[in-house]
Scaffold this motif. Structure first.
Motif, PDB file in Angstrom:
ATOM      1  N   ARG A 139      -7.537  -5.281 -20.088  1.00  0.00           N
ATOM      2  CA  ARG A 139      -7.713  -4.901 -18.626  1.00  0.00           C
ATOM      3  C   ARG A 139      -8.555  -3.660 -18.577  1.00  0.00           C
ATOM      4  O   ARG A 139      -8.293  -2.660 -19.371  1.00  0.00           O
ATOM      5  N   PRO A 140      -9.500  -3.409 -17.867  1.00  0.00           N
ATOM      6  CA  PRO A 140     -10.422  -2.328 -17.762  1.00  0.00           C
ATOM      7  C   PRO A 140      -9.663  -1.058 -17.289  1.00  0.00           C
ATOM      8  O   PRO A 140      -8.817  -1.282 -16.353  1.00  0.00           O
ATOM      9  N   SER A 141      -9.730  -0.111 -17.994  1.00  0.00           N
ATOM     10  CA  SER A 141      -8.927   1.097 -17.891  1.00  0.00           C
ATOM     11  C   SER A 141      -9.208   1.804 -16.428  1.00  0.00           C
ATOM     12  O   SER A 141      -8.478   2.393 -15.655  1.00  0.00           O
ATOM     13  N   GLY A 142     -10.814   1.508 -15.813  1.00  0.00           N
ATOM     14  CA  GLY A 142     -11.036   1.841 -14.591  1.00  0.00           C
ATOM     15  C   GLY A 142     -10.027   1.256 -13.484  1.00  0.00           C
ATOM     16  O   GLY A 142      -9.752   2.020 -12.541  1.00  0.00           O
ATOM     17  N   ARG A 143      -9.871  -0.207 -13.731  1.00  0.00           N
ATOM     18  CA  ARG A 143      -9.144  -0.566 -12.704  1.00  0.00           C
ATOM     19  C   ARG A 143      -7.440  -0.161 -12.611  1.00  0.00           C
ATOM     20  O   ARG A 143      -7.036  -0.128 -11.385  1.00  0.00           O
ATOM     21  N   ARG A 144      -7.139   0.196 -13.598  1.00  0.00           N
ATOM     22  CA  ARG A 144      -5.696   0.778 -13.843  1.00  0.00           C
ATOM     23  C   ARG A 144      -5.694   2.020 -12.997  1.00  0.00           C
ATOM     24  O   ARG A 144      -4.705   2.350 -12.382  1.00  0.00           O
ATOM     25  N   GLN A 145      -6.642   2.755 -13.257  1.00  0.00           N
ATOM     26  CA  GLN A 145      -6.633   4.008 -12.831  1.00  0.00           C
ATOM     27  C   GLN A 145      -6.922   3.988 -11.172  1.00  0.00           C
ATOM     28  O   GLN A 145      -6.140   4.752 -10.469  1.00  0.00           O
ATOM     29  N   GLU A 146      -7.706   2.929 -10.777  1.00  0.00           N
ATOM     30  CA  GLU A 146      -7.959   2.853  -9.356  1.00  0.00           C
ATOM     31  C   GLU A 146      -6.732   2.474  -8.652  1.00  0.00           C
ATOM     32  O   GLU A 146      -6.031   2.856  -7.739  1.00  0.00           O
ATOM     33  N   GLY A 147      -5.884   1.430  -9.345  1.00  0.00           N
ATOM     34  CA  GLY A 147      -4.523   0.949  -8.876  1.00  0.00           C
ATOM     35  C   GLY A 147      -3.542   2.101  -8.600  1.00  0.00           C
ATOM     36  O   GLY A 147      -2.843   2.164  -7.701  1.00  0.00           O
ATOM     37  N   SER A 148      -3.416   2.943 -10.011  1.00  0.00           N
ATOM     38  CA  SER A 148      -2.463   3.919  -9.918  1.00  0.00           C
ATOM     39  C   SER A 148      -2.695   5.076  -8.740  1.00  0.00           C
ATOM     40  O   SER A 148      -1.889   5.380  -7.897  1.00  0.00           O
ATOM     41  N   VAL A 149      -4.073   5.281  -8.450  1.00  0.00           N
ATOM     42  CA  VAL A 149      -4.290   6.252  -7.493  1.00  0.00           C
ATOM     43  C   VAL A 149      -4.205   5.768  -6.070  1.00  0.00           C
ATOM     44  O   VAL A 149      -3.693   6.474  -5.162  1.00  0.00           O
ATOM     45  N   LEU A 150      -4.419   4.333  -5.686  1.00  0.00           N
ATOM     46  CA  LEU A 150      -3.936   3.711  -4.657  1.00  0.00           C
ATOM     47  C   LEU A 150      -2.569   3.624  -4.299  1.00  0.00           C
ATOM     48  O   LEU A 150      -2.094   4.092  -3.121  1.00  0.00           O
ATOM     49  N   ASN A 151      -1.720   3.595  -5.404  1.00  0.00           N
ATOM     50  CA  ASN A 151      -0.198   3.376  -5.146  1.00  0.00           C
ATOM     51  C   ASN A 151       0.201   4.845  -5.170  1.00  0.00           C
ATOM     52  O   ASN A 151       1.136   5.135  -4.260  1.00  0.00           O
ATOM     53  N   VAL A 152      -0.388   5.852  -5.587  1.00  0.00           N
ATOM     54  CA  VAL A 152       0.171   7.114  -5.206  1.00  0.00           C
ATOM     55  C   VAL A 152       0.019   7.601  -3.775  1.00  0.00           C
ATOM     56  O   VAL A 152       0.676   8.257  -3.197  1.00  0.00           O
ATOM     57  N   PHE A 153      -1.429   6.948  -3.430  1.00  0.00           N
ATOM     58  CA  PHE A 153      -1.816   7.466  -2.030  1.00  0.00           C
ATOM     59  C   PHE A 153      -1.034   6.794  -0.929  1.00  0.00           C
ATOM     60  O   PHE A 153      -0.526   7.187   0.120  1.00  0.00           O
ATOM     61  N   SER A 154      -0.630   5.341  -1.387  1.00  0.00           N
ATOM     62  CA  SER A 154       0.107   4.753  -0.115  1.00  0.00           C
ATOM     63  C   SER A 154       1.505   5.128  -0.369  1.00  0.00           C
ATOM     64  O   SER A 154       2.198   5.230   0.663  1.00  0.00           O
ATOM     65  N   HIS A 155       1.978   5.471  -1.407  1.00  0.00           N
ATOM     66  CA  HIS A 155       3.598   5.967  -1.569  1.00  0.00           C
ATOM     67  C   HIS A 155       3.548   7.342  -0.422  1.00  0.00           C
ATOM     68  O   HIS A 155       4.443   7.847  -0.006  1.00  0.00           O
ATOM     69  N   GLY A 156       2.549   8.273  -0.926  1.00  0.00           N
ATOM     70  CA  GLY A 156       2.432   9.591  -0.047  1.00  0.00           C
ATOM     71  C   GLY A 156       2.370   9.657   1.451  1.00  0.00           C
ATOM     72  O   GLY A 156       3.089  10.024   2.118  1.00  0.00           O
ATOM     73  N   VAL A 157       1.522   8.386   1.919  1.00  0.00           N
ATOM     74  CA  VAL A 157       1.613   8.096   3.128  1.00  0.00           C
ATOM     75  C   VAL A 157       2.764   7.825   3.860  1.00  0.00           C
ATOM     76  O   VAL A 157       3.362   7.985   4.770  1.00  0.00           O
ATOM     77  N   LEU A 158       3.606   6.873   3.072  1.00  0.00           N
ATOM     78  CA  LEU A 158       4.904   6.356   3.443  1.00  0.00           C
ATOM     79  C   LEU A 158       5.970   7.609   3.481  1.00  0.00           C
ATOM     80  O   LEU A 158       6.563   7.491   4.379  1.00  0.00           O
ATOM     81  N   VAL A 159       5.862   8.356   2.664  1.00  0.00           N
ATOM     82  CA  VAL A 159       6.587   9.462   2.560  1.00  0.00           C
ATOM     83  C   VAL A 159       6.561  10.599   3.844  1.00  0.00           C
ATOM     84  O   VAL A 159       7.374  10.879   4.485  1.00  0.00           O
ATOM     85  N   ILE A 160       5.268  10.597   4.206  1.00  0.00           N
ATOM     86  CA  ILE A 160       4.791  11.440   4.862  1.00  0.00           C
ATOM     87  C   ILE A 160       5.252  10.948   6.667  1.00  0.00           C
ATOM     88  O   ILE A 160       5.716  11.500   7.557  1.00  0.00           O
ATOM     89  N   TRP A 161       5.107   9.482   6.600  1.00  0.00           N
ATOM     90  CA  TRP A 161       5.499   8.958   7.847  1.00  0.00           C
ATOM     91  C   TRP A 161       6.978   8.966   8.059  1.00  0.00           C
ATOM     92  O   TRP A 161       7.465   8.985   8.987  1.00  0.00           O
ATOM     93  N   ALA A 162       7.962   8.712   6.735  1.00  0.00           N
ATOM     94  CA  ALA A 162       9.218   8.818   6.902  1.00  0.00           C
ATOM     95  C   ALA A 162       9.479   9.948   7.536  1.00  0.00           C
ATOM     96  O   ALA A 162      10.492  10.203   8.368  1.00  0.00           O
ATOM     97  N   VAL A 163       8.948  11.049   6.831  1.00  0.00           N
ATOM     98  CA  VAL A 163       9.458  12.423   7.384  1.00  0.00           C
ATOM     99  C   VAL A 163       9.246  12.583   8.917  1.00  0.00           C
ATOM    100  O   VAL A 163       9.999  13.218   9.500  1.00  0.00           O
TER     101      VAL A 163
END
Length: 309
Positions: free
Chosen positions: A29-53
């Motif tokens: 698995r390309p390491s670049g795709r893993r890093q891109e997915g982890s960054v997108l996952n952190v960003f989406s969770h951050g948006v959900l946390v802000i919205w919940a607050v």
């Protein structure tokens, strides 16, 4: 007892080279795709946390403020109450007549919700299951009713209700709420009834069931997730409705909760009973919040049923 053994592959002849391209390459698995997915996952969770607050904090602050006195509300608005002032709730319930407004709202919303679901489900079932001249025309009339602003109909609606003798009455407001909620209900349930299997209804017809019995005893129970979903949406809209009762319901004894909250805020004048106002606000907010928490699973099932089928 003989056991079958897998014959060994023949040895490679001398001077022959082994082709390594036949062996499957190791999946990488390309390491670049893993890093891109982890960054997108952190960003989406951050948006959900802000919205919940952003959603939860005003609710928590309103509930917390309803148990404070007026001095604490302005002196330390973000601190916890020194003690629970239940007299705020008692004052809002009795002195501000929130009990009467609450009862009127339950009667209006309960009656209109039952009428909307019964009439809307029957109309949606006919439009979804039967082909007849004018089927699509009637369906698009309901769809067009969703895009018609209710503000444009307030003046003629006032005269129509007044001429029918339904002005300042509970049943008149129920009929207006039903008419206001039917377009969305029919639109939602028509799409839901189309996802239900026709073989069940055909089996009921073979067993001798009439159209009425097939609808109420077979198809309507199968449409329970859709009914709960559209019922919650109608409940939210009708419970928080302010414009229609303000125009069509001017009798002080028959006002609903939204009118009562405005009356509570205006009648205080310079006195400003803010603690009682927040207590009344939480009273009006809790039934809606409780209904959504109890039926949230059914709401999600109703919204995704069409996509899953």
């Amino acid at each position: 007892m003989k056991t079958t053994e897998t014959p060994a592959p023949p040895p490679a002849e001398s001077g022959a080279t082994v082709d390594k391209t036949d062996s499957p390459p190791a999946a990488r698995r390309p390491s670049g795709r893993r890093q891109e997915g982890s960054v997108l996952n952190v960003f989406s969770h951050g948006v959900l946390v802000i919205w919940a607050v952003m959603v939860v904090m005003p609710l928590v602050w309103a509930v917390m403020t309803s148990f404070k006195d007026d001095g604490s509300i302005f002196g330390s608005p973000w601190s916890l109450p020194d003690r629970l002032h239940f007299d705020n709730w008692a004052r809002a319930w009795t002195d501000a007549h929130m009990s009467d407004y609450f009862l009127n709202t339950v009667l209006v919303v309960g009656g209109s919700l039952v009428g909307t679901l019964v009439l809307g489900s029957m109309a949606a079932y006919v439009l979804a299951r039967f082909d007849f001249p004018g089927n699509r025309f009637i369906y698009y009339l309901f769809v067009g009713g969703m895009s018609f602003p209710v503000m444009l109909a307030l003046v003629p609606l006032f005269y129509v209700v007044n001429n029918m003798g339904l002005l300042n009455t509970i049943h008149g407001l129920i009929l207006v709420y039903i008419a206001y909620s039917l377009p969305f209900t029919v639109f939602f349930l028509t799409a839901f009834f189309r996802t239900l299997p026709t073989s069940v209804a055909e089996a009921a017809f073979v067993d001798g069931a009439s159209h009425t019995r097939t609808f109420f005893q077979v198809m309507l129970p199968m449409a329970k997730p859709g009914l709960i979903s559209v019922g919650i949406f109608n409940f939210l809209g009708q419970w928080n409705q302010y414009m229609l009762p303000t125009v069509l319901n001017t009798d002080p004894d028959k006002k609903v909760l939204t009118q009562g909250l405005v009356q509570l805020a205006v009648s205080q004048g310079y006195k400003g009973d803010w603690s009682g106002l927040f207590a009344g606000l939480v009273m009006a907010m809790l039934p809606v919040l409780a209904a959504y928490i109890v039926f949230q699973r059914q709401v999600v099932q109703g919204l995704t049923a069409g996509a899953l089928k």
